[in-house]
Design a protein around this motif. Structure first.
Motif, PDB file in Angstrom:
ATOM      1  N   SER A  36      -2.873  -3.579 -12.926  1.00 31.00           N
ATOM      2  CA  SER A  36      -2.475  -2.493 -13.833  1.00 31.00           C
ATOM      3  C   SER A  36      -3.446  -1.328 -13.756  1.00 31.00           C
ATOM      4  CB  SER A  36      -2.401  -3.009 -15.264  1.00 31.00           C
ATOM      5  OG  SER A  36      -3.682  -3.428 -15.710  1.00 31.00           O
ATOM      6  N   GLY A  37      -2.975  -0.199 -14.264  1.00 29.53           N
ATOM      7  CA  GLY A  37      -3.823   0.988 -14.340  1.00 29.53           C
ATOM      8  C   GLY A  37      -4.137   1.603 -12.989  1.00 29.53           C
ATOM      9  N   GLY A  38      -3.270   1.385 -11.994  1.00 32.65           N
ATOM     10  CA  GLY A  38      -3.473   1.992 -10.686  1.00 32.65           C
ATOM     11  C   GLY A  38      -4.341   1.183  -9.745  1.00 32.65           C
ATOM     12  N   ARG A  39      -4.750  -0.008 -10.170  1.00 30.38           N
ATOM     13  CA  ARG A  39      -5.562  -0.837  -9.271  1.00 30.38           C
ATOM     14  C   ARG A  39      -4.721  -1.348  -8.112  1.00 30.38           C
ATOM     15  NH1 ARG A  39      -7.747  -2.541 -14.348  1.00 30.38           N
ATOM     16  NH2 ARG A  39      -6.333  -4.345 -14.410  1.00 30.38           N
ATOM     17  N   ALA A  40      -5.362  -1.678  -7.006  1.00 29.53           N
ATOM     18  CA  ALA A  40      -4.691  -2.212  -5.827  1.00 29.53           C
ATOM     19  C   ALA A  40      -5.545  -3.325  -5.238  1.00 29.53           C
ATOM     20  CB  ALA A  40      -4.443  -1.121  -4.788  1.00 29.53           C
ATOM     21  N   GLY A  41      -4.923  -4.202  -4.472  1.00 26.97           N
ATOM     22  CA  GLY A  41      -5.665  -5.298  -3.864  1.00 26.97           C
ATOM     23  C   GLY A  41      -4.944  -5.825  -2.646  1.00 26.97           C
ATOM     24  N   THR A  42      -5.676  -6.475  -1.778  1.00 31.19           N
ATOM     25  CA  THR A  42      -5.109  -7.062  -0.571  1.00 31.19           C
ATOM     26  C   THR A  42      -4.684  -8.503  -0.838  1.00 31.19           C
ATOM     27  OG1 THR A  42      -7.242  -7.897   0.189  1.00 31.19           O
ATOM     28  CG2 THR A  42      -6.650  -5.629   0.817  1.00 31.19           C
ATOM     29  N   ALA A  43      -3.997  -9.062   0.158  1.00 28.26           N
ATOM     30  CA  ALA A  43      -3.631 -10.480   0.074  1.00 28.26           C
ATOM     31  C   ALA A  43      -4.884 -11.346   0.020  1.00 28.26           C
ATOM     32  CB  ALA A  43      -2.753 -10.862   1.257  1.00 28.26           C
ATOM     33  N   ALA A  44      -5.922 -10.928   0.752  1.00 26.43           N
ATOM     34  CA  ALA A  44      -7.184 -11.671   0.738  1.00 26.43           C
ATOM     35  C   ALA A  44      -7.817 -11.642  -0.651  1.00 26.43           C
ATOM     36  CB  ALA A  44      -8.140 -11.105   1.781  1.00 26.43           C
ATOM     37  N   ASP A  45      -7.733 -10.501  -1.327  1.00 28.83           N
ATOM     38  CA  ASP A  45      -8.262 -10.405  -2.697  1.00 28.83           C
ATOM     39  C   ASP A  45      -7.530 -11.366  -3.625  1.00 28.83           C
ATOM     40  OD1 ASP A  45      -9.962  -8.331  -1.915  1.00 28.83           O
ATOM     41  OD2 ASP A  45      -8.484  -6.784  -2.414  1.00 28.83           O
ATOM     42  N   PHE A  46      -6.202 -11.379  -3.525  1.00 28.75           N
ATOM     43  CA  PHE A  46      -5.392 -12.252  -4.370  1.00 28.75           C
ATOM     44  C   PHE A  46      -5.704 -13.720  -4.080  1.00 28.75           C
ATOM     45  CE2 PHE A  46      -1.222 -14.499  -4.902  1.00 28.75           C
ATOM     46  CZ  PHE A  46      -1.161 -14.421  -6.285  1.00 28.75           C
ATOM     47  N   PRO A  56      -0.010 -18.922   1.663  1.00 32.45           N
ATOM     48  CA  PRO A  56       0.804 -18.876   0.435  1.00 32.45           C
ATOM     49  C   PRO A  56       0.601 -17.596  -0.359  1.00 32.45           C
ATOM     50  CG  PRO A  56      -0.969 -20.472   0.231  1.00 32.45           C
ATOM     51  CD  PRO A  56      -0.928 -20.061   1.666  1.00 32.45           C
ATOM     52  N   ALA A  57      -0.621 -17.052  -0.331  1.00 28.42           N
ATOM     53  CA  ALA A  57      -0.871 -15.798  -1.049  1.00 28.42           C
ATOM     54  C   ALA A  57      -0.005 -14.679  -0.482  1.00 28.42           C
ATOM     55  CB  ALA A  57      -2.346 -15.432  -0.962  1.00 28.42           C
ATOM     56  N   GLU A  58       0.027 -14.585   0.840  1.00 27.92           N
ATOM     57  CA  GLU A  58       0.805 -13.517   1.476  1.00 27.92           C
ATOM     58  C   GLU A  58       2.301 -13.721   1.271  1.00 27.92           C
ATOM     59  OE1 GLU A  58       1.633 -12.134   5.996  1.00 27.92           O
ATOM     60  OE2 GLU A  58      -0.483 -12.088   5.363  1.00 27.92           O
ATOM     61  N   LEU A  59       2.763 -14.973   1.289  1.00 22.75           N
ATOM     62  CA  LEU A  59       4.185 -15.232   1.096  1.00 22.75           C
ATOM     63  C   LEU A  59       4.645 -14.798  -0.303  1.00 22.75           C
ATOM     64  CD1 LEU A  59       4.609 -18.730   2.783  1.00 22.75           C
ATOM     65  CD2 LEU A  59       5.282 -16.501   3.676  1.00 22.75           C
ATOM     66  N   LEU A  60       3.855 -15.100  -1.324  1.00 23.18           N
ATOM     67  CA  LEU A  60       4.240 -14.702  -2.682  1.00 23.18           C
ATOM     68  C   LEU A  60       4.215 -13.190  -2.821  1.00 23.18           C
ATOM     69  CD1 LEU A  60       5.037 -15.442  -5.554  1.00 23.18           C
ATOM     70  CD2 LEU A  60       2.604 -15.638  -6.111  1.00 23.18           C
ATOM     71  N   LEU A  61       3.203 -12.541  -2.268  1.00 22.92           N
ATOM     72  CA  LEU A  61       3.111 -11.084  -2.361  1.00 22.92           C
ATOM     73  C   LEU A  61       4.250 -10.414  -1.595  1.00 22.92           C
ATOM     74  CD1 LEU A  61      -0.741 -10.689  -1.926  1.00 22.92           C
ATOM     75  CD2 LEU A  61       0.562 -10.340  -4.027  1.00 22.92           C
ATOM     76  N   THR A  62       4.617 -10.956  -0.444  1.00 17.45           N
ATOM     77  CA  THR A  62       5.734 -10.400   0.319  1.00 17.45           C
ATOM     78  C   THR A  62       7.042 -10.537  -0.460  1.00 17.45           C
ATOM     79  OG1 THR A  62       4.657 -10.887   2.426  1.00 17.45           O
ATOM     80  CG2 THR A  62       7.036 -10.564   2.479  1.00 17.45           C
ATOM     81  N   ALA A  63       7.233 -11.695  -1.086  1.00 15.91           N
ATOM     82  CA  ALA A  63       8.445 -11.891  -1.890  1.00 15.91           C
ATOM     83  C   ALA A  63       8.502 -10.890  -3.037  1.00 15.91           C
ATOM     84  CB  ALA A  63       8.489 -13.319  -2.425  1.00 15.91           C
TER      85      ALA A  63
END
Length: 340
Positions: A36-46, A56-63
């Motif tokens: 929130s608030g304009g923050r951003a993150g990579t799949a590695a961050d997640f 699995p992190a990338e699959l959920l983010l892609t979905a």
């Protein structure tokens, strides 16, 4: 060339389970709140934040991106879309995550037993042998999630109701079954002159008071504890609101509730029924029809038509004035009736 029928619409229906569970899991992990608030993150961050492997992190983010819940930028970072920022960030006024949690933890397991509901004509989200209704104070899922989820479902719907009807001539509103307080809070914010009384079961009033206090409206929103099947409604209100109450009950109980509300109103008083109305021809709309089916798993009721309500209202001494439609998550319109 003759149009060719394909099974793709059926595949889209079938894949609803994938989409919902992706949304529910991302909500549970507070993915959208973290961005929130304009923050951003990579799949590695997640992945690092939640102790996940990269795959699995990338699959959920892609979905979530494919579903329009996230945006993927050229630098490989994910951020919220405007819809997610508005409705999926915890603490926002119209946060929808509470309802997602209710569906995931309360309703989703019951759908594995939907055939039992169909064959037995009884709910499966609660024990009909042990409980009198869905609204049992000792049901842990209901106590922990249901009312917060109802507030979540109702908040934006209440916002739409406040704009669809002019409450300028309503001074005192009785919100029958108004647990969660979303309608009282939203209407009081839009109309500074308005005072609301929430009438609900004692434990629901206790759950709702802190939310009203947090909104700074405990001086304008009062509570009366009771049961609308056994207790008289408090008098002194020029309008009564029934929002997403009547679909929980069978036809005879709906008629009892309408008569109880009519008794509480003065001549000329208004009764407002805010619901997802099924079309009079019972061919839709899809969301109202599916939510009506959901009542098979949840309650003894269903979503009714405006024509059905109108007949029952006239029998109770109220004159219906048609449905004012709007497109909300918890209702598709409001039916207004006036006491003779």
């Amino acid at each position: 060339m003759k149009h060719q029928v394909t099974p793709l619409p059926l595949m889209e229906l079938t894949s609803g389970v994938y989409a919902f569970k992706a949304l529910a899991l991302a909500t549970e992990l507070e993915l959208f709140t973290d961005l929130s608030g304009g923050r951003a993150g990579t799949a590695a961050d997640f992945a690092e934040r939640h102790g996940l492997a990269q795959r699995p992190a990338e699959l959920l983010l892609t979905a979530c991106t494919a579903l329009g819940l996230l945006r993927l930028d050229s630098d490989g970072t994910y951020s919220n879309t405007p819809m997610s920022e508005e409705f999926l960030v915890r603490g926002k006024p119209y946060y929808f995550g509470g309802w997602i949690t209710v569906v995931d933890r309360h309703e989703y397991p019951a759908y594995l037993k939907l055939a039992d509901s169909l064959r037995g004509n009884h709910p499966t989200t609660w024990d009909v042998e042990r409980q009198e209704s869905l609204f049992a104070p000792d049901d842990p899922v209901v106590a922990e999630h249901f009312w917060r989820g109802m507030h979540s479902l109702s908040a934006y719907t209440a916002h739409l109701l406040a704009g669809a009807l002019d409450f300028a001539k309503v001074d005192r509103l009785l919100d029958v079954g108004g647990g969660g307080g979303a309608f009282g809070v939203e209407l009081c914010r839009r109309y500074p002159h308005l005072r609301v009384t929430v009438f609900d079961l004692p434990f629901v009033c206790d759950l709702t008071r802190p939310w009203v206090a947090a909104a700074g409206l405990d001086d304008r929103i009062a509570f009366t504890a009771g049961d609308f099947f056994t207790d008289r409604l408090p008098a002194g209100h020029d309008a009564v609101l029934l929002s997403n109450i009547l679909h929980d009950w069978g036809e005879s109980d709906v008629q009892r509730i309408l008569k109880t509300c009519a008794v509480a109103l003065p001549p000329g008083g208004l009764l407002l029924i805010c619901e997802s109305f099924v079309a009079d021809d019972k061919q839709g709309p899809p969301l109202a029809a599916l939510m009506s089916l959901n009542m098979l798993a949840e309650t003894w009721g269903r979503n009714y038509t405006a024509a059905e309500y109108s007949a029952w209202l006239r029998a109770a001494g109220l004159e219906p004035d048609g449905v004012t439609p709007f497109d909300g998550p918890g209702a598709n319109g409001v039916l207004v009736a006036r006491k003779h």
